[in-house]
Structures are given as C-alpha cells and as structure tokens.
Design a protein around this motif. Sequence first.
Motif, mmCIF file in Angstrom:
data_model
loop_
_atom_site.group_PDB
_atom_site.id
_atom_site.type_symbol
_atom_site.label_atom_id
_atom_site.label_comp_id
_atom_site.label_asym_id
_atom_site.label_seq_id
_atom_site.Cartn_x
_atom_site.Cartn_y
_atom_site.Cartn_z
ATOM 1 N N UNK A 133 -15.772 -67.899 -54.884
ATOM 2 C CA UNK A 133 -15.800 -66.596 -55.485
ATOM 3 C C UNK A 133 -16.934 -66.063 -55.971
ATOM 4 N N UNK A 134 -17.809 -66.855 -56.402
ATOM 5 C CA UNK A 134 -19.080 -66.443 -56.982
ATOM 6 C C UNK A 134 -20.300 -66.632 -56.046
ATOM 7 N N UNK A 135 -20.200 -67.269 -54.663
ATOM 8 C CA UNK A 135 -21.297 -67.466 -54.077
ATOM 9 C C UNK A 135 -21.902 -66.330 -53.088
ATOM 10 N N UNK A 136 -21.138 -65.230 -53.060
ATOM 11 C CA UNK A 136 -21.517 -64.118 -52.257
ATOM 12 C C UNK A 136 -22.437 -63.303 -53.470
ATOM 13 N N UNK A 137 -22.016 -63.402 -54.614
ATOM 14 C CA UNK A 137 -22.924 -62.805 -55.832
ATOM 15 C C UNK A 137 -24.319 -63.564 -55.750
ATOM 16 N N UNK A 138 -24.352 -64.672 -55.358
ATOM 17 C CA UNK A 138 -25.781 -65.438 -55.803
ATOM 18 C C UNK A 138 -26.619 -65.212 -54.530
ATOM 19 N N UNK A 139 -26.126 -65.045 -53.208
ATOM 20 C CA UNK A 139 -27.075 -65.009 -52.217
ATOM 21 C C UNK A 139 -27.198 -63.689 -51.645
ATOM 22 N N UNK A 140 -26.593 -62.637 -52.388
ATOM 23 C CA UNK A 140 -26.940 -61.245 -51.628
ATOM 24 C C UNK A 140 -25.991 -60.911 -50.393
ATOM 25 N N UNK A 141 -24.949 -61.691 -50.223
ATOM 26 C CA UNK A 141 -24.072 -61.329 -49.075
ATOM 27 C C UNK A 141 -23.312 -59.914 -49.450
ATOM 28 N N UNK A 142 -22.948 -59.909 -50.708
ATOM 29 C CA UNK A 142 -21.972 -59.021 -51.017
ATOM 30 C C UNK A 142 -22.748 -57.598 -51.025
ATOM 31 N N UNK A 143 -24.004 -57.472 -51.361
ATOM 32 C CA UNK A 143 -24.896 -56.064 -51.016
ATOM 33 C C UNK A 143 -24.720 -55.792 -49.738
ATOM 34 N N UNK A 144 -24.769 -56.641 -48.685
ATOM 35 C CA UNK A 144 -24.756 -56.250 -47.245
ATOM 36 C C UNK A 144 -23.478 -55.764 -46.800
ATOM 37 N N UNK A 145 -22.202 -56.170 -47.434
ATOM 38 C CA UNK A 145 -20.769 -55.913 -46.985
ATOM 39 C C UNK A 145 -20.291 -54.905 -47.660
ATOM 40 N N UNK A 146 -20.464 -54.808 -49.157
ATOM 41 C CA UNK A 146 -19.787 -53.694 -49.674
ATOM 42 C C UNK A 146 -19.929 -52.342 -49.467
ATOM 43 N N UNK A 147 -21.212 -51.998 -48.776
ATOM 44 C CA UNK A 147 -21.564 -50.663 -48.161
ATOM 45 C C UNK A 147 -20.739 -50.454 -47.017
ATOM 46 N N UNK A 148 -20.294 -51.408 -46.447
ATOM 47 C CA UNK A 148 -19.653 -51.227 -45.065
ATOM 48 C C UNK A 148 -17.988 -51.088 -45.045
ATOM 49 N N UNK A 199 -10.008 -59.509 -49.830
ATOM 50 C CA UNK A 199 -10.131 -60.600 -48.895
ATOM 51 C C UNK A 199 -10.437 -61.877 -49.325
ATOM 52 N N UNK A 200 -11.093 -61.933 -50.681
ATOM 53 C CA UNK A 200 -11.343 -63.313 -51.120
ATOM 54 C C UNK A 200 -10.202 -63.972 -51.668
ATOM 55 N N UNK A 201 -9.164 -63.067 -52.273
ATOM 56 C CA UNK A 201 -8.076 -63.559 -52.692
ATOM 57 C C UNK A 201 -7.174 -64.153 -51.843
ATOM 58 N N UNK A 202 -7.161 -63.286 -50.509
ATOM 59 C CA UNK A 202 -6.168 -63.822 -49.302
ATOM 60 C C UNK A 202 -6.843 -65.146 -48.923
ATOM 61 N N UNK A 203 -8.251 -65.223 -48.805
ATOM 62 C CA UNK A 203 -8.805 -66.518 -48.393
ATOM 63 C C UNK A 203 -8.425 -67.876 -49.114
ATOM 64 N N UNK A 204 -8.173 -67.443 -50.334
ATOM 65 C CA UNK A 204 -7.611 -68.507 -51.328
ATOM 66 C C UNK A 204 -6.492 -69.090 -51.075
ATOM 67 N N UNK A 205 -5.532 -68.307 -50.321
ATOM 68 C CA UNK A 205 -4.204 -68.987 -49.905
ATOM 69 C C UNK A 205 -4.397 -70.117 -48.926
ATOM 70 N N UNK A 206 -5.006 -69.849 -47.776
ATOM 71 C CA UNK A 206 -5.260 -71.104 -46.923
ATOM 72 C C UNK A 206 -6.015 -72.359 -47.524
ATOM 73 N N UNK A 210 -6.970 -65.676 -61.577
ATOM 74 C CA UNK A 210 -7.420 -65.434 -62.945
ATOM 75 C C UNK A 210 -9.061 -65.846 -62.671
ATOM 76 N N UNK A 211 -9.362 -66.754 -62.030
ATOM 77 C CA UNK A 211 -10.682 -67.223 -61.549
ATOM 78 C C UNK A 211 -11.524 -66.165 -60.967
ATOM 79 N N UNK A 212 -10.686 -65.626 -60.100
ATOM 80 C CA UNK A 212 -11.547 -64.455 -59.251
ATOM 81 C C UNK A 212 -11.903 -63.287 -60.016
ATOM 82 N N UNK A 213 -11.285 -62.771 -61.180
ATOM 83 C CA UNK A 213 -11.680 -61.710 -62.015
ATOM 84 C C UNK A 213 -12.904 -62.232 -62.705
ATOM 85 N N UNK A 214 -13.008 -63.564 -63.215
ATOM 86 C CA UNK A 214 -14.126 -63.872 -64.113
ATOM 87 C C UNK A 214 -15.235 -64.448 -63.154
ATOM 88 N N UNK A 215 -15.105 -65.251 -62.212
ATOM 89 C CA UNK A 215 -16.052 -65.695 -61.311
ATOM 90 C C UNK A 215 -16.724 -64.679 -60.107
#
Length: 256
Positions: free
Chosen positions: A83-98, A108-115, A164-169
């Motif tokens: 959940x927190x990795x994309x914040x640390x490596x800048x991935x989210x900056x490139x994706x959020x605007x698209x 999407x991250x919440x859905x990925x947590x299910x599998x 819960x973890x998704x909200x904080x992390x």
Amino acid sequence: MADLLRMDLYRMRKARGFWVCLILAFVLALLSTPMEVLLEKLGSMITGAEAELPKTAELSGILREPLPFLNAMFCLLSVCGFFSADMENGYIKNIAGQVPRRGYTILSKFAAALPHGLLFMAVGIAGNLIGTVFFRKIVVDSAVPDSLRVFSLKLLLLQSICAVLLLFAGCLRIKSLGTVLAVLFGMNLLGLVYFGIDLGLSRIFPKMEFSIGDYMPDQLLGKSDPDTLTALIVSAVTIAVFLGLAVRIFDRRDIK
C-alpha cells in the motif's frame, strides 16, 4: 480500472517484501504441527506423564485455520508494504494524473489485496497440510463444507482489516502506524485495548452486557468459528467506513 489493477498486481508480484513474507508464512505453517508435536513430547518428558498424541487430523480443522501461527501478521505486513510502496518510489505521481479520479488508485489497491490475502491463506493451508501429513493421518470429515464457510468469512474479515491499513499506509502515508497496526492486528494483540474500552464503558453504562471485542474484525478473524451474520456486518461496516474515507481523502489531497 482494470489496467490499474493489472499494474498493481504486477507491482505486488515484483516486490521483494511480498515474497519474503509469503515464504515465511509457508515455512511457519509447515512447522506448525511439528512444533506442536515437539512441545507435547517435551511436556511429557518434563512432567513424566506419557502424552497421548492424536493420530489423525481433521481436514475441516485445517481449513478453518488458513492463517496459522504468525501468518496473519506476515500477510498484513506484506499488504501494508504494498500500500505504501507507490508513495515512496514516485509511481503514484505518474499514474494519478492519468485516471478520471485519483480515488480509483485506492480502489485498485484494495481490490489487489483480495487475491493477496487469498494467496496467503492458500499457502497457510498448503504448508499446514504438508507439515501435518508426516505426523498424522488427515481425515476428510463431514464438517469440510462448513469449514469453507469459515474460510470465506475469514477472507472477508482479512479484507476489512486491509481497508484500515489502506487508509493509514496508502492514503494518509503513515507507514509506521500502518506497520504497527499490521503487527497488532496480525498477532491479535488489541484484545487488551478492547478490554480497557469495555471497562471504561461499563463504568459509564453499568448495565452494558456486550464486549466491543466481539465486533472487531481482528478478534473475529482469530476465532475458529466466527458467527456468520456478525462477521458479514462487521466486515461490511469496516470496509464501507475506512475504504470510503480513504477514497474521499485521496481524491481531495495533493500528491507529493
């Protein structure tokens, strides 16, 4: 949304922490029965009394405990890191605007947590089965269909904790708090906190006859047979509240 989910699953699969936690979960599940047998034999040697070890193990019992030992903690630590990795490596900056709404990345991250959770539970069962078969005969008993109900409820409860973890992390970017919560949830250590809350509420409401711990997802996850209706309601409310907050906050905040 489908493309986001595929990218998140790819990032998860490539994460070193994911594989480390998954391997540790398998090893601990594998050693669950051998360690139990060893402790029983040590206990009999110390007390001098001959311990009668069970020669069979019911399959339903193994299916009811898909996260044996510390597996829940490793599962939650892994998903917290994801959940927190994309914040640390800048991935989210490139994706959020698209994407039309930035909250879609949270969904999407919440859905990925299910599998992710399903895989950890499957690995826990597989490790436990392999570790047990060398010491006890596994019996396919009549309670297996009901154990599948318990398995499904625990998967849903695990997913609600992920919200819960998704909200904080993943949303508030407080990885340290998310990690601490992952350990507390995974090791079922919040029982004392719930007991303290119950104690305080009993002083305010002397006639109160329920325990807040009976309605917490981590406590229900630790039960061998959680009540179906309670587990469904608790999971639904927890997901609705924490996932809803995460999406709403992430839509409104700036991405740095």
